[in-house]
Design a protein around this motif. Structure first.
Motif, PDB file in Angstrom:
ATOM      1  N   THR A 164     -44.498 -42.324 -19.305  1.00 24.39           N
ATOM      2  CA  THR A 164     -43.996 -40.978 -19.072  1.00 24.39           C
ATOM      3  C   THR A 164     -43.917 -40.210 -20.390  1.00 24.39           C
ATOM      4  OG1 THR A 164     -41.683 -41.594 -19.405  1.00 24.39           O
ATOM      5  CG2 THR A 164     -42.588 -41.859 -17.170  1.00 24.39           C
ATOM      6  N   PHE A 165     -43.707 -38.926 -20.258  1.00 24.08           N
ATOM      7  CA  PHE A 165     -43.501 -38.072 -21.439  1.00 24.08           C
ATOM      8  C   PHE A 165     -42.363 -38.626 -22.288  1.00 24.08           C
ATOM      9  CE2 PHE A 165     -41.301 -34.389 -23.322  1.00 24.08           C
ATOM     10  CZ  PHE A 165     -42.328 -33.781 -24.015  1.00 24.08           C
ATOM     11  N   THR A 166     -41.264 -38.975 -21.651  1.00 28.16           N
ATOM     12  CA  THR A 166     -40.113 -39.523 -22.375  1.00 28.16           C
ATOM     13  C   THR A 166     -40.451 -40.855 -23.026  1.00 28.16           C
ATOM     14  OG1 THR A 166     -38.582 -38.390 -20.889  1.00 28.16           O
ATOM     15  CG2 THR A 166     -37.711 -40.247 -22.144  1.00 28.16           C
ATOM     16  N   ASP A 167     -41.176 -41.720 -22.303  1.00 26.78           N
ATOM     17  CA  ASP A 167     -41.605 -42.998 -22.877  1.00 26.78           C
ATOM     18  C   ASP A 167     -42.352 -42.797 -24.187  1.00 26.78           C
ATOM     19  OD1 ASP A 167     -40.618 -44.475 -20.737  1.00 26.78           O
ATOM     20  OD2 ASP A 167     -42.566 -44.618 -19.714  1.00 26.78           O
ATOM     21  N   ARG A 168     -43.279 -41.853 -24.180  1.00 22.79           N
ATOM     22  CA  ARG A 168     -44.128 -41.676 -25.356  1.00 22.79           C
ATOM     23  C   ARG A 168     -43.323 -41.206 -26.558  1.00 22.79           C
ATOM     24  NH1 ARG A 168     -47.153 -39.559 -21.293  1.00 22.79           N
ATOM     25  NH2 ARG A 168     -47.122 -37.396 -22.033  1.00 22.79           N
ATOM     26  N   PHE A 169     -42.327 -40.396 -26.342  1.00 25.42           N
ATOM     27  CA  PHE A 169     -41.504 -39.961 -27.467  1.00 25.42           C
ATOM     28  C   PHE A 169     -40.577 -41.074 -27.942  1.00 25.42           C
ATOM     29  CE2 PHE A 169     -43.121 -35.807 -26.536  1.00 25.42           C
ATOM     30  CZ  PHE A 169     -43.159 -35.223 -27.785  1.00 25.42           C
ATOM     31  N   HIS A 170     -40.078 -41.891 -27.037  1.00 21.43           N
ATOM     32  CA  HIS A 170     -39.279 -43.053 -27.463  1.00 21.43           C
ATOM     33  C   HIS A 170     -40.137 -44.008 -28.279  1.00 21.43           C
ATOM     34  CE1 HIS A 170     -36.070 -42.523 -24.064  1.00 21.43           C
ATOM     35  NE2 HIS A 170     -35.871 -41.721 -25.080  1.00 21.43           N
ATOM     36  N   ARG A 171     -41.370 -44.206 -27.854  1.00 23.79           N
ATOM     37  CA  ARG A 171     -42.276 -45.089 -28.588  1.00 23.79           C
ATOM     38  C   ARG A 171     -42.547 -44.537 -29.985  1.00 23.79           C
ATOM     39  NH1 ARG A 171     -47.286 -46.841 -24.807  1.00 23.79           N
ATOM     40  NH2 ARG A 171     -47.744 -48.054 -26.686  1.00 23.79           N
ATOM     41  N   LEU A 172     -42.754 -43.238 -30.092  1.00 21.85           N
ATOM     42  CA  LEU A 172     -43.010 -42.638 -31.399  1.00 21.85           C
ATOM     43  C   LEU A 172     -41.819 -42.826 -32.336  1.00 21.85           C
ATOM     44  CD1 LEU A 172     -44.683 -40.920 -33.344  1.00 21.85           C
ATOM     45  CD2 LEU A 172     -43.778 -38.874 -32.206  1.00 21.85           C
ATOM     46  N   GLU A 173     -40.623 -42.615 -31.815  1.00 23.72           N
ATOM     47  CA  GLU A 173     -39.442 -42.781 -32.673  1.00 23.72           C
ATOM     48  C   GLU A 173     -39.293 -44.226 -33.123  1.00 23.72           C
ATOM     49  OE1 GLU A 173     -36.184 -40.143 -32.700  1.00 23.72           O
ATOM     50  OE2 GLU A 173     -36.403 -39.776 -30.548  1.00 23.72           O
ATOM     51  N   GLU A 174     -39.561 -45.172 -32.237  1.00 15.90           N
ATOM     52  CA  GLU A 174     -39.523 -46.584 -32.636  1.00 15.90           C
ATOM     53  C   GLU A 174     -40.600 -46.884 -33.677  1.00 15.90           C
ATOM     54  OE1 GLU A 174     -39.523 -49.660 -29.769  1.00 15.90           O
ATOM     55  OE2 GLU A 174     -37.700 -48.988 -28.770  1.00 15.90           O
ATOM     56  N   ALA A 175     -41.793 -46.385 -33.436  1.00 18.80           N
ATOM     57  CA  ALA A 175     -42.907 -46.665 -34.345  1.00 18.80           C
ATOM     58  C   ALA A 175     -42.601 -46.184 -35.755  1.00 18.80           C
ATOM     59  CB  ALA A 175     -44.180 -46.011 -33.821  1.00 18.80           C
ATOM     60  N   LEU A 176     -42.003 -45.015 -35.871  1.00 14.50           N
ATOM     61  CA  LEU A 176     -41.702 -44.480 -37.192  1.00 14.50           C
ATOM     62  C   LEU A 176     -40.676 -45.323 -37.931  1.00 14.50           C
ATOM     63  CD1 LEU A 176     -41.713 -40.698 -36.273  1.00 14.50           C
ATOM     64  CD2 LEU A 176     -43.257 -41.804 -37.905  1.00 14.50           C
ATOM     65  N   GLN A 177     -39.818 -46.026 -37.200  1.00 15.71           N
ATOM     66  CA  GLN A 177     -38.846 -46.914 -37.838  1.00 15.71           C
ATOM     67  C   GLN A 177     -39.510 -48.153 -38.438  1.00 15.71           C
ATOM     68  OE1 GLN A 177     -34.905 -47.363 -35.778  1.00 15.71           O
ATOM     69  NE2 GLN A 177     -35.913 -46.142 -34.184  1.00 15.71           N
ATOM     70  N   ILE A 178     -40.738 -48.391 -38.047  1.00 11.56           N
ATOM     71  CA  ILE A 178     -41.528 -49.487 -38.623  1.00 11.56           C
ATOM     72  C   ILE A 178     -42.491 -48.967 -39.675  1.00 11.56           C
ATOM     73  CG2 ILE A 178     -43.276 -51.236 -38.105  1.00 11.56           C
ATOM     74  CD1 ILE A 178     -41.994 -51.425 -35.269  1.00 11.56           C
ATOM     75  N   ILE A 179     -43.218 -47.910 -39.331  1.00 17.35           N
ATOM     76  CA  ILE A 179     -44.279 -47.408 -40.208  1.00 17.35           C
ATOM     77  C   ILE A 179     -43.718 -46.874 -41.519  1.00 17.35           C
ATOM     78  CG2 ILE A 179     -46.101 -45.691 -40.457  1.00 17.35           C
ATOM     79  CD1 ILE A 179     -46.354 -45.795 -37.352  1.00 17.35           C
ATOM     80  N   LYS A 180     -42.688 -46.029 -41.459  1.00 21.65           N
ATOM     81  CA  LYS A 180     -42.210 -45.393 -42.675  1.00 21.65           C
ATOM     82  C   LYS A 180     -41.700 -46.402 -43.703  1.00 21.65           C
ATOM     83  CE  LYS A 180     -40.168 -41.583 -42.996  1.00 21.65           C
ATOM     84  NZ  LYS A 180     -39.007 -40.662 -42.938  1.00 21.65           N
ATOM     85  N   PRO A 181     -40.871 -47.371 -43.313  1.00 20.62           N
ATOM     86  CA  PRO A 181     -40.471 -48.360 -44.319  1.00 20.62           C
ATOM     87  C   PRO A 181     -41.652 -49.155 -44.879  1.00 20.62           C
ATOM     88  CG  PRO A 181     -39.011 -48.457 -42.423  1.00 20.62           C
ATOM     89  CD  PRO A 181     -40.146 -47.561 -42.050  1.00 20.62           C
ATOM     90  N   MET A 182     -42.601 -49.508 -44.027  1.00 20.85           N
ATOM     91  CA  MET A 182     -43.737 -50.301 -44.496  1.00 20.85           C
ATOM     92  C   MET A 182     -44.569 -49.552 -45.523  1.00 20.85           C
ATOM     93  SD  MET A 182     -45.107 -52.334 -41.101  1.00 20.85           S
ATOM     94  CE  MET A 182     -46.380 -53.209 -42.042  1.00 20.85           C
ATOM     95  N   ILE A 183     -44.845 -48.272 -45.272  1.00 21.15           N
ATOM     96  CA  ILE A 183     -45.684 -47.544 -46.224  1.00 21.15           C
ATOM     97  C   ILE A 183     -44.911 -47.187 -47.491  1.00 21.15           C
ATOM     98  CG2 ILE A 183     -47.203 -46.677 -44.417  1.00 21.15           C
ATOM     99  CD1 ILE A 183     -45.909 -43.961 -44.622  1.00 21.15           C
ATOM    100  N   ASP A 184     -43.578 -47.308 -47.457  1.00 19.81           N
ATOM    101  CA  ASP A 184     -42.774 -47.092 -48.655  1.00 19.81           C
ATOM    102  C   ASP A 184     -42.482 -48.392 -49.398  1.00 19.81           C
ATOM    103  OD1 ASP A 184     -42.711 -44.377 -48.233  1.00 19.81           O
ATOM    104  OD2 ASP A 184     -40.724 -44.352 -47.321  1.00 19.81           O
ATOM    105  N   GLY A 185     -43.069 -49.500 -48.931  1.00 16.53           N
ATOM    106  CA  GLY A 185     -42.930 -50.762 -49.642  1.00 16.53           C
ATOM    107  C   GLY A 185     -41.793 -51.651 -49.185  1.00 16.53           C
ATOM    108  N   GLU A 186     -41.113 -51.259 -48.122  1.00 16.25           N
ATOM    109  CA  GLU A 186     -40.046 -52.105 -47.576  1.00 16.25           C
ATOM    110  C   GLU A 186     -40.643 -53.104 -46.585  1.00 16.25           C
ATOM    111  OE1 GLU A 186     -36.917 -49.623 -46.016  1.00 16.25           O
ATOM    112  OE2 GLU A 186     -37.219 -48.139 -47.616  1.00 16.25           O
ATOM    113  N   ARG A 187     -39.809 -54.048 -46.136  1.00 16.06           N
ATOM    114  CA  ARG A 187     -40.263 -55.087 -45.208  1.00 16.06           C
ATOM    115  C   ARG A 187     -39.360 -55.078 -43.978  1.00 16.06           C
ATOM    116  NH1 ARG A 187     -42.463 -60.219 -48.742  1.00 16.06           N
ATOM    117  NH2 ARG A 187     -43.630 -58.983 -50.260  1.00 16.06           N
TER     118      ARG A 187
END
Length: 307
Positions: A130-153
């Motif tokens: 759903t539309f809501t699903d996709r936005f929840h997924r994006l918010e979760e994804a950013l909690q992984i992607i942003k730390p990783m590209i900034d050098g965190e684990r």
């Protein structure tokens, strides 16, 4: 580097055989670089979009193409406008974007959005939800992607994604710019206010003053100074002195500027920059691959944008 004047390549239907397709893409990226654009973008789609052509028209996979463009250019930033979050595991995307940054010597931009093209998802087997699903997924994804590209684990356990001390090495820079693309004043703009360096606004030109007010409101809700979130709008440009802006079909007029180079510059100033938007990312898709047009557009727009 800020995104003030970007160039997007949304079509690969150049009227050539496949053997000349990518050389034409390289030629456009190189002309954009020579003409003073600060960034070059491709779409992240596997099928052509309905407003641009048939689904089976040529469409290159975005990050493979960007990796190749990194070796054919020297200065322009490279990214997607925008990556569909639903198409890749977020830890994989973090690895892809850090690799692009290494390959390009620090020129990658992570453009990302929630995803929307249902036909592509259905036929290729990506979960749409759903539309809501996709936005929840994006918010979760950013909690992984942003730390990783900034050098965190990051270790993360969510409804959609999980990681355990996820690593993305090597990295070229301590920070890769994050661009959120979309027009949703509540969800998209709020995610951008919390996570992004840049917001690319998808909207009719007449709606931009309202969009900018909504962006400022979402920043204030997030405790962020709105001036720290860069903004741009994507426009289709048609250089044709025989066309009048007043005679465009309604379905395209809101996101398209036409006319002579001077008329195009006047419209961008009045409709985009005077509304407070900081930059433009243009495509010239209606011209196909026409050497020289990319430069002509840049010469009209660069003085407005200070690039």
């Amino acid at each position: 580097m800020a995104i003030k004047l970007g160039f997007q390549i949304p079509k690969f239907s150049f009227g050539t055989g496949v053997e000349k397709l990518f050389p034409s893409v390289i030629a456009q990226a190189q002309e954009a670089e020579s003409a003073g654009y600060d960034s070059v973008f491709v779409m992240d789609h596997f099928y052509q979009l309905p407003m641009l052509g048939a689904p089976d028209e040529p469409m290159l996979e975005a990050y493979t193409a960007l990796g190749a463009l990194a070796t054919a250019t020297e200065r322009v930033q490279l990214g997607t406008l925008v990556t569909g979050n639903t198409y890749r595991n977020p830890a994989l995307l973090a690895k892809i974007i850090t690799t692009l940054d290494v390959v390009s010597a620090g020129r990658a931009i992570l453009g990302i959005g929630a995803g929307w093209y249902e036909l592509e998802h259905r036929q290729l087997g990506f979960e749409f939800g759903t539309f809501t699903d996709r936005f929840h997924r994006l918010e979760e994804a950013l909690q992984i992607i942003k730390p990783m590209i900034d050098g965190e684990r990051p270790s993360f356990s969510g409804d959609w994604y999980n990681t355990e001390s996820a690593v993305a090495e090597p990295r070229y820079r301590d920070h890769i710019p994050v661009l959120i693309g979309g027009g949703g004043e509540k969800k998209t703009f709020a995610i951008a206010a919390r996570n992004a360096d840049h917001l690319n606004i998808v909207a009719s030109l007449d709606d931009l003053p309202r969009k900018m007010k909504a962006m400022a409101a979402r920043c204030e809700e997030a405790g962020r100074d709105p001036s720290t979130l860069e903004t741009s709008v994507m426009l289709t440009v048609r250089i044709d002195e025989s066309l009048s802006p007043q005679r465009l079909p309604e379905q395209v007029s809101g996101r398209m500027v036409v006319g002579s180079p001077a008329q195009i510059a006047e419209q961008v100033q009045a409709k985009v920059l005077d509304a407070g938007v900081g930059g433009v990312i243009i495509n010239l898709s209606s011209h196909g691959f026409a050497p020289g047009v990319i430069t002509t557009a840049a010469e009209a727009l660069r003085p407005l944008l200070g690039v």
